[in-house]
Each structure stands twice: as structure tokens, then as C-alpha cells.
Design a protein around this motif. Structure first.
Motif, PDB file in Angstrom:
ATOM      1  N   CYS A 155      22.891 -62.199 -25.402  1.00 30.98           N
ATOM      2  CA  CYS A 155      22.018 -63.381 -25.375  1.00 30.98           C
ATOM      3  C   CYS A 155      22.434 -64.570 -26.228  1.00 30.98           C
ATOM      4  O   CYS A 155      21.790 -65.612 -26.145  1.00 30.98           O
ATOM      5  N   GLN A 156      23.483 -64.454 -27.034  1.00 29.34           N
ATOM      6  CA  GLN A 156      23.866 -65.601 -27.872  1.00 29.34           C
ATOM      7  C   GLN A 156      25.361 -65.662 -28.119  1.00 29.34           C
ATOM      8  O   GLN A 156      26.017 -64.638 -28.228  1.00 29.34           O
ATOM      9  N   VAL A 157      25.842 -66.900 -28.253  1.00 32.88           N
ATOM     10  CA  VAL A 157      27.155 -67.164 -28.838  1.00 32.88           C
ATOM     11  C   VAL A 157      26.899 -68.175 -29.949  1.00 32.88           C
ATOM     12  O   VAL A 157      26.447 -69.285 -29.681  1.00 32.88           O
ATOM     13  N   THR A 191      20.732 -75.687 -40.565  1.00 33.64           N
ATOM     14  CA  THR A 191      19.869 -76.024 -39.425  1.00 33.64           C
ATOM     15  C   THR A 191      20.556 -75.477 -38.190  1.00 33.64           C
ATOM     16  O   THR A 191      21.787 -75.530 -38.097  1.00 33.64           O
ATOM     17  N   LEU A 192      19.785 -74.943 -37.257  1.00 33.79           N
ATOM     18  CA  LEU A 192      20.419 -74.471 -36.026  1.00 33.79           C
ATOM     19  C   LEU A 192      19.663 -74.943 -34.793  1.00 33.79           C
ATOM     20  O   LEU A 192      18.477 -75.269 -34.849  1.00 33.79           O
ATOM     21  N   ALA A 193      20.390 -74.989 -33.693  1.00 37.70           N
ATOM     22  CA  ALA A 193      19.821 -75.400 -32.406  1.00 37.70           C
ATOM     23  C   ALA A 193      20.217 -74.384 -31.349  1.00 37.70           C
ATOM     24  O   ALA A 193      21.390 -74.006 -31.261  1.00 37.70           O
ATOM     25  N   MET A 194      19.238 -73.917 -30.583  1.00 36.59           N
ATOM     26  CA  MET A 194      19.498 -73.007 -29.460  1.00 36.59           C
ATOM     27  C   MET A 194      19.573 -73.852 -28.183  1.00 36.59           C
ATOM     28  O   MET A 194      18.597 -74.518 -27.825  1.00 36.59           O
ATOM     29  N   VAL A 205      22.091 -68.208 -24.781  1.00 36.00           N
ATOM     30  CA  VAL A 205      22.092 -69.528 -25.400  1.00 36.00           C
ATOM     31  C   VAL A 205      23.309 -69.686 -26.307  1.00 36.00           C
ATOM     32  O   VAL A 205      23.872 -68.703 -26.791  1.00 36.00           O
ATOM     33  N   LEU A 206      23.682 -70.947 -26.503  1.00 33.14           N
ATOM     34  CA  LEU A 206      24.623 -71.283 -27.565  1.00 33.14           C
ATOM     35  C   LEU A 206      23.767 -71.542 -28.789  1.00 33.14           C
ATOM     36  O   LEU A 206      22.845 -72.351 -28.744  1.00 33.14           O
TER      37      LEU A 206
END
Length: 292
Positions: A155-157, A191-194, A205-206
Motif C-alpha cells: 500500500c505505500q512507497v 511533514t508527509l503527504a499521501m 499511495v506515494l
């Protein structure tokens, strides 16, 4: 200096990525021992080996593994280059993630198969989400996330970027992704953004992460790229060209068919140097269904 009329893209072209039916196809990265990785991914992570091929004339082999068929699921493409048993992951690549209904059990299974758990299963600091972190034999990190009944376990990279707002704009404009959520953690200074094509729990998501004050990372030579499907490589390429002029990045392969396979692709780097390959969806499905 004003752009000439022929250089100004139409509003219809710029809207194309949002209307195009896109999905994450696979993440490509290099491993030092293909059989060792296949064994670990199938036994410890519970993935299936979907296909494997050897290209002796190019001196490499690869294997596609995932939790469901490539027609519908995001998968990993592990690449082994003859004679190379070690790679540098660099400081920019973060992790992949696997969603599972029981993080504690998956972490125990990974340990039982000789894997390394770098963060024991348990709730996140100040929250209720249960996670763990595992390391594969090449040193790639996998976050294990507790999530019931997800259609997309891989589900993620997670990639680190030097300017989060610029990256969000780039992936929205160049690739038609939506910002699923943005989280600021001042106490941990990041800070992160999906970013993705559907709600976070339904898709891959990235996860773009900005560490306060850090604008550059080393790429290493281990992680290569993500591939994303498109209905029109040429139109997609035009949009990407325009966005790169505005936000930075670089086209590394102009739209067109790959010699010998005839699958149409285009490839480019984002402003931080992370590579994306856009693949014609019909060509990709044809390639999958070719008789070996």
C-alpha cells in the motif's frame, strides 16, 4: 517572455491526467540474490510469485511478486543484475508498506522466517494505529500497517523530498494524483503527504516525506522507479513536459514503444530525481497475456 500560442497547452490537455484512468502497476528495485528474495517475500511476507524471467543477453533476471494478479494489484519487480550482490539504498528512499489484518502475527511470521523486525509491533506514538517495521535481506524497509480487509495490501512507497509543496503540485499536475492527506509532525520535525488515485485505504499511495531543513538526499543505486498505467502515453508525455518546465524534473525517455516488446512508455524524473514510468495500459495487459 510570453510563450507562443503553440507552446501553451490547452486546458483540456492539462485536465487529462485527472480524467485518465490510472493506477500504480509496480515498483522496480534491485536485489543481490533473486532466489533468496523470492523465498523471503513468499514465505515471510506471504506474497505470491507472479512471473519470473531471465534475459541473458541483457545480463539480468527479474521476478514480479505481490498479493494479487498484476491486472488489478500493485506488485514489486525485483531485478537481479548478473554478478552484482549488493546495492546502496541511499538516504532518500524510505520504505514500502504492507497492510495486514494482524501486524503482531505478520511480525512473528517474519521473525520465524529469519527476517529482522526493526520496530516491534505496537501502537504508534500518541495514537492507536498498530504498526511494525521489517527489513528484507537486501536492507529494504517494509512498514507493516494494521488494516482490515484492504483490496491493496502492498500500500505505500515512501520517498523523501526536499520541498513538499512543490512535490505535491508536481504529482497532482504531472500525474493526476490526489492529495489523500497531509500530516505535520513538528515534534519529530517532518511533514508527509499521501498521494494516490483513490482513498488511502483502497489503493497504493506515494508517501512523500519532508524532513525539516533537508533539501537533498542521496539516491543510491538500489531503488529504481514506480510504473503507472495510462490510456495515452503521448498525451501524458505532453503534460509531463509542461509541468517539468514549471516545477523542475527531466524527461528520460520520450513517449514511444520499447523495441522488441512494442509496449509504449515514457519515463521522467520528478524535481527530486525520483523516476516514474508511464505505461500504456492496453499494451501492458497484452504483454501480461502473451503466451510464454
Amino acid at each position: 517572455m510570453a510563450e507562443s500560442a503553440s507552446n501553451v497547452p490547452s486546458a483540456e490537455l492539462l485536465e487529462f491526467p485527472k480524467k485518465d484512468k490510472r493506477r500504480f502497476l509496480h515498483a522496480v528495485y534491485r536485489v543481490g540474490d533473486l532466489e533468496r528474495s523470492i523465498k523471503f517475500y513468499t514465505e515471510a511476507f506471504g506474497m505470491k510469485l507472479l512471473r519470473q524471467r531471465d534475459i541473458p543477453e541483457e545480463k539480468y533476471s527479474n521476478a514480479f511478486l505481490g498479493f494479487g494478479p498484476e491486472e488489478s494489484n500493485f506488485v514489486v519487480e525485483l531485478t537481479y543484475n548478473y554478478g552484482v550482490d549488493k546495492y546502496d539504498i541511499g538516504t532518500g528512499f524510505g520504505h514500502f508498506a504492507i497492510a495486514t489484518s494482524d501486524v503482531y502475527k505478520l511480525a512473528e511470521d517474519i521473525k520465524a522466517k529469519g527476517g529482522t523486525i526493526t520496530r516491534e509491533a505496537g501502537p504508534v506514538k500518541g495514537g492507536t494505529s498498530v504498526i511494525a517495521f521489517a527489513k528484507d535481506p537486501d536492507g529494504y524497509l517494509f512498514e507493516l500497517i494494521e488494516r482490515g480487509g484492504t483490496p491493496e495490501p502492498l500500500c505505500q512507497v515512501m520517498l523523501r523530498v526536499g520541498d513538499l509543496d512543490r512535490s505535491i503540485k508536481f504529482y497532482e499536475k504531472a500525474l493526476g494524483m490526489q492529495l489523500c492527506r497531509k500530516i505535520d509532525r513538528p515534534e519529530q520535525k517532518y511533514t508527509l503527504a499521501m498521494m494516490g488515485y483513490a482513498e488511502e485505504k483502497e489503493t497504493t499511495v506515494l508517501e512523500l516525506t519532508y524532513n525539516y531543513g533537508v533539501t537533498e538526499y542521496t539516491k543510491g543505486n538500489a531503488y529504481a522507479q514506480v510504473a503507472i498505467s495510462t490510456s495515452d502515453v503521448y498525451k501524458s508525455g505532453e503534460v509531463v513536459n509542461h509541468v517539468i518546465k514549471e516545477l523542475g524534473g527531466k524527461v528520460t525517455r520520450q513517449p514511444g514503444p520499447i523495441p522488441g516488446i512494442n509496449t509504449k512508455i515514457t519515463a521522467f524524473l520528478d524535481p527530486d530525481g525520483w523516476k516514474t514510468v508511464l505505461v500504456d495500459n492496453e499494451d501492458f495487459l497484452k504483454e501480461l497475456h502473451k503466451k510464454e
